[in-house]
Every structure is written in C-alpha cells, then in structure tokens.
Design a protein around this motif. Structure first.
Motif, PDB file in Angstrom:
ATOM      1  N   UNK A  93       0.821  -1.219   0.000  1.00  0.00           N
ATOM      2  CA  UNK A  93       0.000   0.000   0.000  1.00  0.00           C
ATOM      3  C   UNK A  93       0.852   1.265   0.000  1.00  0.00           C
ATOM      4  N   UNK A  94       1.957   1.256   0.782  1.00  0.00           N
ATOM      5  CA  UNK A  94       2.771   2.466   0.860  1.00  0.00           C
ATOM      6  C   UNK A  94       3.486   2.753  -0.469  1.00  0.00           C
TER       7      UNK A  94
ATOM      8  N   UNK B 139       1.158   4.270  -2.855  1.00  0.00           N
ATOM      9  CA  UNK B 139       1.033   5.693  -2.542  1.00  0.00           C
ATOM     10  C   UNK B 139       2.189   6.470  -3.160  1.00  0.00           C
ATOM     11  N   UNK B 140       3.410   5.954  -2.992  1.00  0.00           N
ATOM     12  CA  UNK B 140       4.575   6.642  -3.560  1.00  0.00           C
ATOM     13  C   UNK B 140       4.490   6.715  -5.088  1.00  0.00           C
TER      14      UNK B 140
ATOM     15  N   UNK C 289     -10.736   8.812   1.776  1.00  0.00           N
ATOM     16  CA  UNK C 289     -11.560   7.779   2.404  1.00  0.00           C
ATOM     17  C   UNK C 289     -13.008   8.242   2.587  1.00  0.00           C
TER      18      UNK C 289
ATOM     19  N   UNK D 218     -10.647   8.152   9.300  1.00  0.00           N
ATOM     20  CA  UNK D 218     -10.571   7.709  10.685  1.00  0.00           C
ATOM     21  C   UNK D 218      -9.848   8.728  11.562  1.00  0.00           C
TER      22      UNK D 218
ATOM     23  N   UNK E  93      -7.223   9.550  14.439  1.00  0.00           N
ATOM     24  CA  UNK E  93      -6.028   8.932  15.041  1.00  0.00           C
ATOM     25  C   UNK E  93      -5.499   9.851  16.143  1.00  0.00           C
TER      26      UNK E  93
ATOM     27  N   UNK F 100       2.174  13.638  11.078  1.00  0.00           N
ATOM     28  CA  UNK F 100       1.640  12.694  10.092  1.00  0.00           C
ATOM     29  C   UNK F 100       2.073  13.092   8.688  1.00  0.00           C
TER      30      UNK F 100
ATOM     31  N   UNK G 137       8.563  10.129   3.590  1.00  0.00           N
ATOM     32  CA  UNK G 137       8.593   8.735   3.127  1.00  0.00           C
ATOM     33  C   UNK G 137       8.604   8.712   1.592  1.00  0.00           C
TER      34      UNK G 137
ATOM     35  N   UNK H 275       0.399  15.635  -1.037  1.00  0.00           N
ATOM     36  CA  UNK H 275       1.108  14.470  -1.578  1.00  0.00           C
ATOM     37  C   UNK H 275       1.169  14.455  -3.115  1.00  0.00           C
TER      38      UNK H 275
ATOM     39  N   UNK I 279      -6.559   2.479  11.376  1.00  0.00           N
ATOM     40  CA  UNK I 279      -5.608   3.595  11.487  1.00  0.00           C
ATOM     41  C   UNK I 279      -4.293   3.235  10.801  1.00  0.00           C
TER      42      UNK I 279
ATOM     43  N   UNK J 287      -3.872   1.230   8.310  1.00  0.00           N
ATOM     44  CA  UNK J 287      -4.007   1.278   6.857  1.00  0.00           C
ATOM     45  C   UNK J 287      -4.073   2.715   6.343  1.00  0.00           C
ATOM     46  N   UNK J 288      -4.751   3.561   7.097  1.00  0.00           N
ATOM     47  CA  UNK J 288      -4.848   4.977   6.709  1.00  0.00           C
ATOM     48  C   UNK J 288      -3.449   5.568   6.544  1.00  0.00           C
ATOM     49  N   UNK J 289      -2.589   5.289   7.527  1.00  0.00           N
ATOM     50  CA  UNK J 289      -1.229   5.818   7.465  1.00  0.00           C
ATOM     51  C   UNK J 289      -0.455   5.210   6.288  1.00  0.00           C
ATOM     52  N   UNK J 290      -0.650   3.928   6.068  1.00  0.00           N
ATOM     53  CA  UNK J 290       0.073   3.269   4.968  1.00  0.00           C
ATOM     54  C   UNK J 290      -0.389   3.817   3.620  1.00  0.00           C
ATOM     55  N   UNK J 291      -1.692   4.102   3.490  1.00  0.00           N
ATOM     56  CA  UNK J 291      -2.193   4.645   2.227  1.00  0.00           C
ATOM     57  C   UNK J 291      -1.508   5.977   1.909  1.00  0.00           C
ATOM     58  N   UNK J 292      -1.101   6.671   2.978  1.00  0.00           N
ATOM     59  CA  UNK J 292      -0.436   7.957   2.740  1.00  0.00           C
ATOM     60  C   UNK J 292       1.072   7.788   2.547  1.00  0.00           C
ATOM     61  N   UNK J 293       1.501   6.537   2.425  1.00  0.00           N
ATOM     62  CA  UNK J 293       2.909   6.310   2.089  1.00  0.00           C
ATOM     63  C   UNK J 293       3.812   5.993   3.260  1.00  0.00           C
ATOM     64  N   UNK J 294       3.229   5.892   4.447  1.00  0.00           N
ATOM     65  CA  UNK J 294       4.055   5.618   5.622  1.00  0.00           C
ATOM     66  C   UNK J 294       4.206   4.102   5.767  1.00  0.00           C
ATOM     67  N   UNK J 295       5.441   3.636   5.762  1.00  0.00           N
ATOM     68  CA  UNK J 295       5.697   2.192   5.808  1.00  0.00           C
ATOM     69  C   UNK J 295       5.086   1.575   7.063  1.00  0.00           C
ATOM     70  N   UNK J 296       4.740   0.317   6.958  1.00  0.00           N
ATOM     71  CA  UNK J 296       4.015  -0.328   8.057  1.00  0.00           C
ATOM     72  C   UNK J 296       4.743  -0.195   9.395  1.00  0.00           C
TER      73      UNK J 296
END
Lengths: 250, 447
Positions: free
Chosen positions: A72-73, A76-77, A84, A88, A90, A98, A105, A162, B388, B390-399
């Motif tokens: 997924x990341x 995104x890149x 969404x 959600x 956080x 964030x 990243x 982004x 949460x 997945x939300x962060x990962x969708x924005x490109x942040x590695x797991x």
C-alpha cells in the motif's frame, strides 16, 4: 495510466468484484456509480491494497507497473491516493507529524533528502489555503475533533500535499453541505492537470456539476455494466438504477 | 511465614549483622531488628499473596545473590564517565552505584534550602534528628516482605530535605547504576522530606552496566508537608538481567501535591509498589506511568491510594505498550476511608498489546466508605487499530513506521501530563528512541 483487466476480488471469502474492466487515461476524471453493495468501495480498496480485500483473478497495471504486486505504501509513492469515505480519527498523531512522515517517506522512495522544516511548513501553509483549513488543525491529532466536513476537507488537503497522479474519491461528497461540497470540489479541481486522473465514487448530481467528468461507469453486482459520459450520471440521478438493471436482464 | 528465599537472607543477616552495623548509620541499625522480625513473619511474597499475584517475588530472590557488605564500588568516578544526552538537566546530581552512594561532585553547589546527603554523611545534629524522625516511619507499617528485606540489609541511602518555602528551579537528578562483577542484590534507600510550601522535581534514572544478574530493592519514603509540591519521576533503562523491586511510600499533608511519573523502557523484571496516604484535606496525588516492554520483560505496577481525609484528589493514568512475549500488570486500589467526603478520584489503565503473545493483566479497584465522593476507574486492553494503520500506509508511511507512530501516540498523553518541560522533552525523546530500537542506555550512559 490505469488498466484494470478482469478483476475479481473477495472480502472474507465472499466474491464482490466479478470481472471489472476499466481503462483510465492521463488527465481523465471517471465517475463510478452503482447501487449500494455493487462493489464500488471494494474496487477502491483493492486499488490501494487494503489487506482485507483478496484479489482472486485479474490484473491492474499502473503506468506500466503491476500495481497488485506493490505494498500500500509503495502504491502511494507511485502516485495513488484515496480520499476515504469515512476518514478515521487517530488521536495522538498530530497532523503535522503525520504529514511530515508521509512527505518524507515519499521523498525517501525517490532518493530525495527529507524536506527542511521551513520548506515543509511553507508547503503545509500553501495547501491548507486550498481547502480553507485553519492552522490550528495541524497541531491536532489526525481528524481528532474534526467535523464531518472538516474531515473531507482534510482528505483533499492531504491529496494536495502528496500530489498524487491518480486519486480515488470515495463518496467524498457524502455528508457535506452545499458550501463544504463547493470547497472540496474547488480544491480538487485546482489540483487537476493534464497528467492527473481520478476515479470518483458519488451518488449525487451536484458532484457531476462541479467535476464535469469525462466518463461515467455503472457498477452492478461486481461488474461494469454501462459506460457513458456525464449525461449517464444525470440520467441515473433522474431515473435510478432499475432501468439499467432491466437492460442487463434483457 | 518464612519462605525459603527469605531464610537465605535472614541467615545472611544473622551471620553478618555486626559487619553491617559497623558500616551503617545508627538510625538504620535501630530498625533492623524490627525488619528482621517482619521478614521472618511475612516472608518474601509469593504469587499467593494478593498484592503480588502478578509477580512472584520469592522466586525472583531465590538465587543466592551476593550482598556488597564490604562496600566495594566498581565505578570509580561516575561524574567523569557519565554522559547525559540532555545537558543542563540538573545542577544537582548524585550517583548511587549498586547501593553505594557516591560522594557529591566537588564542584556541586546546592541551592539554598536544599539538603542532599547520604545517611553516612548525616553528621550534623539536625540531620540525625531528621533521620530519627522520618526514617522507616512509613515502611515499618507495611506487611510487604520485600521492603522489610530492604530495611534489614540497607547500608546507605540518600536524603533529600527541602526547607520550608524552598523552590527548586531545575530538577534534581539521582542516577542509580546497577554495576557489579558478580550476581548481586543491592538495597537502596531514599528519603524525601518537603517541608511546608517547598517545591521540587526529582528524576531518578535507573541504569545498568554489565550483564550480571542483578536484583535491586529500593524503598523510597516521601513526606510532603503542607502546601508542598514533590514531583518524583523514574526512568528505567536497565538490562533484561535486572530485577527491580521499588516500593514507594508517600504521606501527604494538607494541600500538598505529589506527582509520580514512571517511564519504563527496558528491564527484565520490574515491580513498583506505591502506597500513598492523603492524610489531610486538599491533598492531591497524581500518578502516571508509561511502560514500553518487549521480549520477556515483566512490568508490574501495584498502587494503593488511601484517601484518609476529606476534599482530596487522586488521578492516575497508567499506559502500557506490550510487544513480544512481555507481560504488563497493573493493580490499583483507591481506598476512600470513612469521613473522606468530597473525594475526587480517577484511575485509568490502558494497554496496547502489539504482538499476539504479549499479555496485559489489569485490576483497577475502588473501596469506598464515604457517601459523597466521585470516583471513576477503568481499564482497556486492545490491539493496534488496523484501520488507522491502513490509513497511514495509504499515505505512504511504511508499516513499521506507522506502527511506531500509533504506539507513540498511545503513550504520548502520559508524557504530556509531566509538567516539567525539560523533563517531558527528554523522556519523550527517549521513548521515541526506544520505539525505534536504537536505545540501549545511550540516552544517559556510562562511556
């Protein structure tokens, strides 16, 4: 830009997508419509690599790359962004931290140094203006205490920061009043270029008015059953989906 | 009931009582007979004892650890070899190596109104009177065999005395270093007396050097005078071979405020027992803890807050992030005694189990004998929020980074409750480094 071929996908063993074919070219905006449960959100989630969704057949190519093989990341890149449907909350992760993590990243992915603090803050300032998000939101936790409208504006703000090449707007218009919808749609329109594309899921004519899509597709029972221009969207707004289902039955 | 492990130490004491006495302050020696009797009576607690049901102390003490009877110190001059990553945290610093209190640095100048000395250094008549008045006054009432063991074997400790109205501008720092050339038991002691209106923040850093099995007991007694403020913060960054038993007793006078903050980053087994009594109206106690544990770490906080007067407040927030096969335990009881009307109390324990094999045990309790009070307690045990993540990962942040952000976010509100800016920032930095896995006593460590 994006080529979806015979895509099948399941959630918890239940097949939702049953052979989706869709091609999206550079600079195009496609609207995806369909009755509840037809698979619109499933398609979005499959494209961004949500681990809950299992692809059972088919392929997706994004700018020549096998999208389904990417994390997924990395998707995104590579330029894929999803606004969404229900962003959600956080708590404890500030918007600034964030966004810094996300921006850096992506830069690391392309072998670039992290953005200097002043440059980063300048970037946030510029992009906030696009959707009218106040500075104080940046020190809050992600979506923490944000109203429904603010959350959607925040999605477009993140999209602006982004700079994706392909954006998925999953019912970004739902729960928005007229003014908020205009702000969100204007923000989105300002980000459009000849190189950026989008897939927009919506139920409402207002969104069609603002976005002026190139194509409209109708998804029923996990397949795209009808393709058309914006006019198709207006027809659906007026007549619902039953006439399309009748067409398929015949 | 004398347990097997208690009898080892009772025998050791009986054999060396004269030697111990010859090296210790008289006031410590006066308390040994009583401590011996209590240890013999209660034994070292096994998990069959209610307050120790999550930590078997008897088993932890069962190996026959050495005791530093000859006051050997393996570190010659920590003031020169010690490196702190945040300079100027404290103008006042004392080292305790094992249970040997090191002399103050020759250049140390204490702010007016502060007395900081070891029991061995307590020469002046005033000092002796203070020790006689306060030493072991709270601990002696306890049925806890571990604190009795400490009183039995302790040979030196530190005294912090704040004269009435004294206000310390920067935190005072005490650094405990577990260092020994063999498996060792150390018995540390700290006495804090804040006279009326005094105010101070104290940071205790627990570190280790070397990888020998090390068990430490520490008894801290805090007397917070009327209108005083004491902030007592503990940073634990030792080694998986360390076992630490720290028992803190707090007695608060009217309108006093005590905040205890505990940050546990690395240890083997850590048991913190806290007994607070709010003796007079308007006293307020805050307890916060941030626990980060992984591998086979075992962290246990046991807290008892007694509201013995009306109009007192207590507020506790204990948060654990548990990874690997670690175990985090919390048992807290707020006891509102008869007549303690208008009590306000809140106790929260929240646990984040990051791995499927981490375990959290939580037991918040209320016991109330007054009818006009507001007391809340609660606990949660949960996993990282997949949505949460997945939300962060969708924005490109590695797991891995996304997991780290979420864990840090979970624990961050504990750190935000620490009002001393420099301390909060330093602890936040160490917590971040701990999550990133690049902390091994490097925040403040022996070179």
């Amino acid at each position: 830009m994006l080529e979806i071929r015979n895509l099948h996908a399941a959630v918890e063993g239940k097949e939702i997508l049953r052979g989706v074919n869709l091609t999206i070219g550079d600079g195009e905006v496609h609207v995806l419509m369909g009755p509840n449960g037809s698979g619109k959100s499933t398609l979005s989630n499959v494209l961004v690599g949500h681990p809950k969704y299992e692809v059972t057949e088919g392929s997706v190519t994004f700018n020549g790359k096998d999208l389904l093989a990417l994390s997924p990341e990395d998707r995104s890149h590579e330029g894929i962004f999803m606004s969404f449907q229900a962003p959600i909350e956080i708590p404890g992760v500030s918007m600034t931290n964030f966004m810094r993590a996300a921006v850096n990243a992506k830069r690391a992915y392309y072998g670039q140094e992290p953005l200097a603090a002043t440059e980063f803050l300048k970037l946030l300032r510029e992009k906030r203006k696009l959707v009218g998000l106040d500075a104080h939101f940046m020190s809050r936790g992600v979506n923490e205490g944000f109203s429904g409208g603010e959350r959607k504006r925040n999605e477009i703000f993140q999209m602006a920061v982004l700079e994706p090449t392909f954006s998925i707007l999953d019912e970004t218009d739902s729960g928005l009043d007229v003014d908020a919808l205009r702000i969100v749609a204007d923000g989105f329109n300002q980000l459009r270029t000849a190189k950026t594309s989008a897939m927009v899921i919506t139920h409402y004519q207002r969104m069609l008015d603002y976005l002026r899509p190139d194509f409209v597709h109708v998804l029923v029972d996990g397949r795209i059953v009808k393709n058309g221009t914006a006019q198709l969207g207006y027809d659906i707004e007026e007549k619902g989906f039953d006439w399309i289902k009748d067409e398929i039955a015949q | 009931m004398t347990t097997h492990s208690a009898s080892i130490y009772l025998d050791l004491y009986d054999q060396h009582a004269a030697l111990l006495a010859s090296r210790s302050n008289a006031v410590m020696n006066e308390r040994r007979a009583d401590a011996r009797a209590r240890l013999a009576q209660y034994g070292l607690p096994t998990s069959r004892i209610e307050r120790y049901k999550y930590t078997d102390a008897a088993a932890a003490f069962a190996p026959d650890y050495g005791v530093n009877l000859h006051r050997v110190c393996s570190v010659s001059d920590p003031y020169k070899t010690y490196r702190c990553s945040v300079p100027n945290l404290s103008a006042v610093l004392r080292f305790v190596v094992g249970d040997v209190v090191m002399p103050a640095a020759p250049t140390a100048v204490l702010p007016e109104g502060l007395r900081l000395y070891s029991f061995a250094e307590a020469a002046a008549a005033d000092d002796a009177a203070l020790l006689a008045r306060y030493y072991d006054r709270l601990a002696r009432e306890s049925t806890d065999g571990v604190s009795a063991l400490n009183t039995l074997l302790t040979q030196d400790g530190l005294v912090v005395h704040l004269a009435a109205g004294t206000h310390l501008k920067s935190p005072l720092q005490i650094v405990n270093i577990s260092a020994a050339d063999l498996d060792m038991l150390s018995s540390r002691r700290l006495l804090i007396v804040a006279e009326a209106g005094a105010s101070a923040d104290i940071l205790i850093c627990d570190h280790s050097a070397g990888e020998h099995q090390y068990v430490s007991t520490e008894v801290i007694e805090v007397f917070a005078g009327e209108g005083s403020h004491v902030g007592l913060y503990t940073l634990e960054e030792t080694h998986t071979t360390n076992r630490r038993f720290c028992h803190t007793f707090v007695e608060q006078a009217a309108n006093s405020h005590v905040q205890m903050g505990s940050v546990a980053l690395t240890s083997g087994l850590s048991r913190s027992t806290t007994d607070v009594v709010l003796r007079a109206a308007g006293a307020r106690y805050d307890g916060v803890a941030a626990v980060i544990a992984d591998a086979a770490e075992h962290i246990d906080h046991n807290v008892l807050v007694r509201h013995a007067a009306e109009g007192c407040q207590s507020d506790m927030l204990y948060k654990y992030v548990l990874d690997g096969d670690s175990l985090g335990a919390f048992a807290g009881k707020v006891l509102v005694e008869e007549g303690a009307q208008q009590t306000l109390s809140q106790m929260t324990n929240a646990n984040l189990c990051v791995s499927p094999t981490a375990r959290a045990l939580s037991q918040p309790m209320l016991e109330i004998y007054a009818d006009d009070v507001q007391c809340n307690h609660g606990s949660t045990i949960g996993r990282l929020d997949d949505a949460a993540l997945f939300y962060l990962r969708q924005r490109g942040i590695a797991e891995a980074e996304a997991r780290l952000l979420l864990q840090h976010a979970f624990i961050n509100d504990v750190l935000q409750r620490i009002p001393v800016g420099i301390l909060r920032e330093r602890l936040a930095m160490l917590v971040e480094r701990r999550f990133r896995g690049d902390l091994r006593c490097s925040g403040c460590a022996l070179l």
